[in-house]
Design an enzyme around this catalytic site. Structure first.
Site: not given
Ligand code: GLN
Length: 500
Positions: A164, A188, A89
């Site tokens: 994400s 994420s 990532k």
């Molecule tokens: N969807 C969550 C957020 O928007 C988790 C994001 C993540 O785990 N990086 O914060």
């Protein structure tokens, strides 16, 4: 490689797990250069349809593959996985390779060092195929908040891969790379894993160094693998885990081998089902698959019992205060001076700073910075941030109480299957609710894995089962996930992969 003998070439090869590929490399039936070449070809074919990568590093990968082959031919393999490629990532900094964190504000930045995760994977001989797309600064659940373009789900390219870490999930699910790194701050890795039919495994907070992982919410962020099998997730996690003096929150205990005892079975394990997760708002097809999974755990010798987590109803509000509060502080460093892009303006540094941030950050990032700054401001601190922290303590206490009578907790990973691109972009709350089953375990720090439990009957898309262990008990988590995966037989079967 010749057709008809030895390992499958091209198409067959790209669906293999990292563990299977490692065996082929060890036996000499396959070289890392051949494997890397096949994956590059596969990426050329599928990436235009899924947009998984922000930056590919084909040449570096081939060079690293050649070095891995040379080591193996001397009998000096760097690890059992020497020569098995990986993707990261684009939140992990990579020396000499552009790193954007999915944001225009970091465009053009080339880090001078490697994240600890990257360094350890390089040390194990894993060639890097590239940097994958993400929601800007890892804020989102669909990759639609990427500053560049959204990624698409290989199961249905009209749908999101989750987020994400959606680029990593899309790449692994499409056969472009056998495994990849994501990060999990609120789900994420588990959520895109669930939505793409993969394993996504978050370790205990502190297991894997955060050094060189661009910070979103430092008390929640954890590097986490996305893979095609539970065994691969345990193996990749083990490569990176273990104390790192460069991260003050890194747990000072020796790394463990999570593969030890992974085939020990489920017999006698006690599984807790969360009373407060009633399934309200969940897709019927998701509920049905998860219910089937519970029955399967019982069939395999596990016992099920209800556990009560009254604090979990406050998980989403607590997370969406704590994460933005930490983000507002972490993102202060992007000032147009130290990293990435700068909008010069013609007046003074304050104008330059605000113009750079205005142009460089996307809408969701700005929303989080505003929420976080508000929650931390004098006069509101106790009412918002302070209260959210008290909820966090209650969540930890509820889990501690539950683990007095169960070994693992199980629940869905996500209330729905992959949603359509654009479906939730105008409604941040609907997007935030995707995380209802995942955020409690970031707030508590427990290890949690999403393992595929089949396809939803309403839309034929993958569903994830989440298995959560006690703090530092990754081994029991992987053991249960492994037994479940083997018995279900979905992973590795034609049904378990998209028709891309
Ligand atoms: N969807 C969550 C957020 O928007 C988790 C994001 C993540 O785990 N990086 O914060």
């Amino acid at each position: 490689m010749t057709a008809g003998s030895g390992p499958p070439s091209g198409d067959g090869l790209v669906w293999r797990t990292a563990t299977e590929l490692a065996r082929l490399l060890a036996s000499g039936e396959l070289s890392s250069v051949e494997l890397t070449g096949a994956l590059i070809e596969r990426s050329d074919a599928v990436d235009p349809g899924i947009n998984a990568y922000l930056h590919r590093t084909d040449e570096l990968a081939l060079e690293a593959a050649g070095a891995a082959d040379a080591r193996r031919s001397r009998g000096e393999a760097a690890s059992p996985f020497d020569g098995v490629p990986v993707a990261y990532k684009d939140i992990f900094v990579t020396r000499g390779v552009p790193t954007t964190c999915g944001s225009k504000i970091l465009e053009g930045w080339v880090p001078p060092y490697d994240a600890t995760v990257v360094e350890r994977c390089h040390g194990a001989g894993l060639p890097m195929l590239g940097k994958t797309n993400l929601d800007q600064f890892a804020m989102g659940s669909s990759t639609e908040n990427s500053g560049f373009f959204p990624s698409r789900n290989p199961w249905d390219t009209g749908r999101v891969p989750g987020g994400s870490s959606g680029g990593s999930a899309a790449a692994v699910a499409a056969g472009a790379v056998p495994w990849a790194w994501g990060t999990d701050t609120g789900g994420s890795v588990r959520q895109p894993g669930g939505l793409c039919g993969l394993v996504g495994a978050k370790p205990t907070y502190g297991r894997i160094s955060r050094y060189g992982m661009i910070a979103f919410a430092s008390s929640l962020d954890q590097a986490s693998p996305l893979t095609r099998s539970v065994e691969d997730a345990a193996a990749l996690m083990a490569i990176a885990a273990g104390h790192d003096p460069c991260d003050s929150t890194s747990i000072p205990s020796p790394a463990e081998n999570y593969l030890d005892g992974i085939d020990g079975g489920i017999e006698g394990l006690r599984f807790g089902i969360i009373k407060e997760f009633t399934g309200e708002g969940s897709q019927p097809g998701v509920r049905a698959r998860v219910d089937d999974a519970y029955t399967r755990l019982e069939k395999l010798g596990g016992t099920l019992q209800e556990v009560s987590m009254p604090s979990f109803q406050h998980g989403i509000p607590a997370y969406y205060l704590i994460a933005p509060a930490e983000a507002s502080s972490n993102l202060a460093r992007f000032d147009g001076v130290r990293y990435g892009s700068r909008v010069a303006g013609d007046t003074n540094i304050v104008t330059m700073n605000s113009m750079t941030r205005d142009e460089g950050f996307g809408a969701e990032v700005k929303r989080r910075i505003m929420i976080g700054t508000y929650a931390l401001s004098a006069g509101f601190y106790d009412a918002y941030y302070g209260k959210a922290q008290r909820v966090r303590t209650l969540i930890i206490q509820d889990l501690r109480r539950a683990y007095e009578s169960v070994d693992l907790i199980v629940c869905p990973t996500s209330p729905t299957t992959a949603f359509k691109l654009g479906e939730r972009t105008d409604d941040p709350l609907a997007m935030y609710l995707s995380d209802v089953y995942t955020v409690p375990f970031n707030l508590s720090g427990n290890p949690a894995v999403s393992v595929p439990c089949g396809l939803s009957s309403d839309d034929g898309l993958p569903v994830g089962l989440q298995i959560v262990a006690k703090t530092l008990d990754e081994k029991t988590m992987f053991r249960a996930a492994y037994a479940f995966e083997k018995d279900l037989g979905f992973a590795g079967s034609p049904e378990g992969r998209p028709r891309l």
